[in-house]
Design an enzyme around this catalytic site. Structure first.
Site, PDB file in Angstrom:
ATOM      1  N   GLY A 246       1.803   3.186   2.271  1.00 16.35           N
ATOM      2  CA  GLY A 246       2.781   3.247   3.349  1.00 16.35           C
ATOM      3  C   GLY A 246       4.070   2.539   2.982  1.00 16.35           C
ATOM      4  N   HIS A 247       3.954   1.346   2.379  1.00 17.15           N
ATOM      5  CA  HIS A 247       5.148   0.647   1.914  1.00 17.15           C
ATOM      6  C   HIS A 247       5.901   1.479   0.876  1.00 17.15           C
ATOM      7  CE1 HIS A 247       2.634  -3.019   3.032  1.00 17.15           C
ATOM      8  NE2 HIS A 247       3.740  -3.222   3.726  1.00 17.15           N
TER       9      HIS A 247
ATOM     10  N   ASP B  52       4.871  -0.492  12.697  1.00 19.61           N
ATOM     11  CA  ASP B  52       5.187  -1.655  13.526  1.00 19.61           C
ATOM     12  C   ASP B  52       6.272  -1.235  14.511  1.00 19.61           C
ATOM     13  OD1 ASP B  52       3.548  -3.856  12.205  1.00 19.61           O
ATOM     14  OD2 ASP B  52       4.655  -3.060  10.499  1.00 19.61           O
TER      15      ASP B  52
ATOM     16  N   HIS C  77       0.850  -1.187   0.000  1.00 18.74           N
ATOM     17  CA  HIS C  77       0.000   0.000   0.000  1.00 18.74           C
ATOM     18  C   HIS C  77       0.889   1.240   0.000  1.00 18.74           C
ATOM     19  CE1 HIS C  77       1.015   0.231   4.236  1.00 18.74           C
ATOM     20  NE2 HIS C  77       0.479  -0.962   4.462  1.00 18.74           N
TER      21      HIS C  77
END
Length: 289
Positions: A39-40, A158, A37
């Protein structure tokens, strides 16, 4: 952009790349499990100027899934992922099959510091960080072996994983700089996650309540004369449960070691972290303050 499957192919591709193979030239690396997505892709774009050859990996790591979790159903979106990576400037995609990365049973595994890895996510997902550290160490070996080091970008989404990887790099004196990428969010504040796709339409609208709960917890913790943190955390858990969630934790911790903060901890040193299940989907988020 080229795609390779095996560790020897990856090392050869890095060595042959025009940006690598010369003194002082090092890779930048972004590990992923695919189903990419925005973010990646933000992490990939962040990594682009940090190395001379940009490598991204796509590997769904069985070792970090519990038996009842979604390893088999985790979305594999290979063609779309490769198109996004190429558009973001990736040079090499390392997409090993399980037999390529684990040609024999992985009987040697890394056991991270339990004070950091057996709390929060590690408490609710036993063995998770053993799986994470084992695969990341193997990926670091594959990517950085020839160059003697480089840069790896991990997202703050994360947060505990980022802290565990940084500790691993420090403890093993690995020649890898771990760079943190900010959490990408939707317009309503929901942290982007590959698992957001599991949410129903109604759940997607409701999902923003997790980030709102963390924001409210952080604000309450900073208020003059605030009650003890334990009371604020319990109130936050109850509120989220009343909204239909099944929360695992909502808590305030010190950023550097994820332990409960000492009384009077300074602003700018804390992070609120949360994990909760909405329907069948488990989401995590965090907020530094």
């Amino acid at each position: 952009m080229i795609t390779v499957r095996t560790i020897p192919e990856l090392r050869a591709a890095i060595a042959a790349h025009p940006g690598a193979g010369r003194p002082g030239k090092r890779p930048a690396f972004v590990p992923t499990m695919g189903n990419l997505h925005d973010g990646h892709i933000a992490l990939v774009r962040q990594a682009r100027p940090l190395g001379d050859v940009l490598v991204a990996s796509i590997f769904v790591n069985r070792l970090q899934f519990l038996p009842h979790e979604d390893f088999d159903s985790y979305p594999r979106t290979w063609e779309a992922d490769c198109a996004k990576l190429e558009a973001a400037g990736c040079d090499i995609v390392f997409a090993p099959r399980e037999s390529d990365l684990y040609p024999e049973p992985q009987t040697f595994k890394l056991q991270p510091d339990p004070q950091l890895a057996d709390i929060l996510e590690g408490h609710f997902r036993p063995g998770f960080f053993t799986g994470v550290c084992t695969v990341v160490m193997k990926l670091f070996s594959a990517v950085f072996f020839a160059s003697g080091g480089g840069t790896a970008v991990f997202g703050k989404k994360d947060y505990q994983q980022l802290m565990v990887i940084r500790r691993m790099v420090q403890q093993f004196a690995l020649p890898v700089e771990v760079v943190a990428g900010e959490t990408a969010r939707a317009d309503d504040g929901l942290a982007l996650s590959s698992r957001n796709g599991y949410l129903s339409t109604a759940e997607r609208v409701q999902a923003v309540q997790l980030s709102a709960a963390l924001r409210a917890l952080a604000q309450a913790a900073q208020a003059p004369g605030a009650p003890p943190l334990a009371a604020l955390e319990q109130q936050a858990l109850q509120t989220l449960a009343q909204q239909g969630w099944a929360p695992d934790y909502l808590t305030v911790r010190q950023r550097h070691d994820l332990q409960p903060p000492a009384a009077g901890a300074a602003a700018g040193t804390l992070v609120a972290l949360g994990a909760a299940r909405l329907g069948s989907t488990r989401l995590i988020d965090n907020l530094e303050f």
